[in-house]
Write a protein that holds these residues in place. Structure first.
Motif, short mmCIF file in Angstrom:
data_model
loop_
_atom_site.label_atom_id
_atom_site.label_comp_id
_atom_site.label_asym_id
_atom_site.label_seq_id
_atom_site.Cartn_x
_atom_site.Cartn_y
_atom_site.Cartn_z
N LYS A 1 0.88 -1.17 0.00
CA LYS A 1 0.00 0.00 0.00
C LYS A 1 0.92 1.21 0.00
O LYS A 1 1.97 1.20 0.64
N PHE A 2 0.53 2.24 -0.73
CA PHE A 2 1.37 3.42 -0.87
C PHE A 2 0.66 4.62 -0.25
O PHE A 2 -0.44 4.98 -0.64
N ARG A 3 1.31 5.22 0.72
CA ARG A 3 0.75 6.36 1.45
C ARG A 3 1.27 7.65 0.82
O ARG A 3 2.46 7.88 0.76
N HIS A 4 0.35 8.44 0.32
CA HIS A 4 0.65 9.74 -0.27
C HIS A 4 0.07 10.79 0.66
O HIS A 4 -0.88 10.51 1.40
N VAL A 5 0.57 11.98 0.64
CA VAL A 5 0.10 13.03 1.53
C VAL A 5 -1.40 13.29 1.36
O VAL A 5 -2.08 13.69 2.30
N SER A 6 -1.95 12.99 0.19
CA SER A 6 -3.38 13.23 -0.08
C SER A 6 -4.25 11.99 0.06
O SER A 6 -5.46 12.07 -0.13
N ASP B 1 -9.28 10.25 -10.07
CA ASP B 1 -10.09 11.27 -9.42
C ASP B 1 -9.81 11.24 -7.92
O ASP B 1 -9.12 10.36 -7.43
N GLY B 2 -10.29 12.23 -7.23
CA GLY B 2 -10.04 12.33 -5.80
C GLY B 2 -8.80 13.18 -5.53
O GLY B 2 -8.14 13.66 -6.45
N PRO B 3 -8.48 13.38 -4.26
CA PRO B 3 -7.38 14.27 -3.89
C PRO B 3 -6.00 13.84 -4.41
O PRO B 3 -5.18 14.68 -4.75
#
Length: 117
Positions: free
Chosen positions: A8-13, A41-43
């Motif tokens: 899983k990749f955690r991005h600031v958004s 789509d999405g942040p």
């Protein structure tokens, strides 16, 4: 036992994934998978890279080299069980500003300069 690792990749958004990836995959191949599955789509969609090499992956506080494989990183991931999801951080790094392209490069070679008064 499967060689696949669920990432899983955690991005600031927001998060991307999880994505199941073979342990023999290089970090460059992982970047290509993340790039291909980047949300439309999405942040998170607002901060999409223009190419996989612009993505930087971080595991355990360390930027990962594109030539490393996931199997090389297993010690940093801890014990991986069937239901384990490994989280990596992902950031988008824009192309270096110091390397002009095309017309800008030609102008720089001709000695363009600026002065502030």
């Amino acid at each position: 036992m499967s060689d696949d690792i669920e990432l899983k990749f955690r991005h600031v958004s927001g998060d991307i994934g999880p994505i199941k990836v073979p342990g023999s995959s290089s970090i460059l191949q992982v970047k290509e998978l993340v790039f291909a599955q980047w949300p439309k789509d999405g942040p998170v969609s607002a901060d999409k890279a223009s190419a996989p090499p612009e993505l930087r992956l971080i595991l355990g506080g360390k930027f990962l080299a594109e030539s490393e494989t996931l199997n090389d990183l297993r010690p940093a991931m801890g014990e991986i069980k069937a239901d384990t999801i490994v989280t990596m951080h992902v950031i988008v790094r824009a192309a270096p500003a110091g390397k002009p392209q095309g017309k800008e490069k030609k102008e720089q070679q001709q000695g363009c300069s600026c002065s502030i008064q």
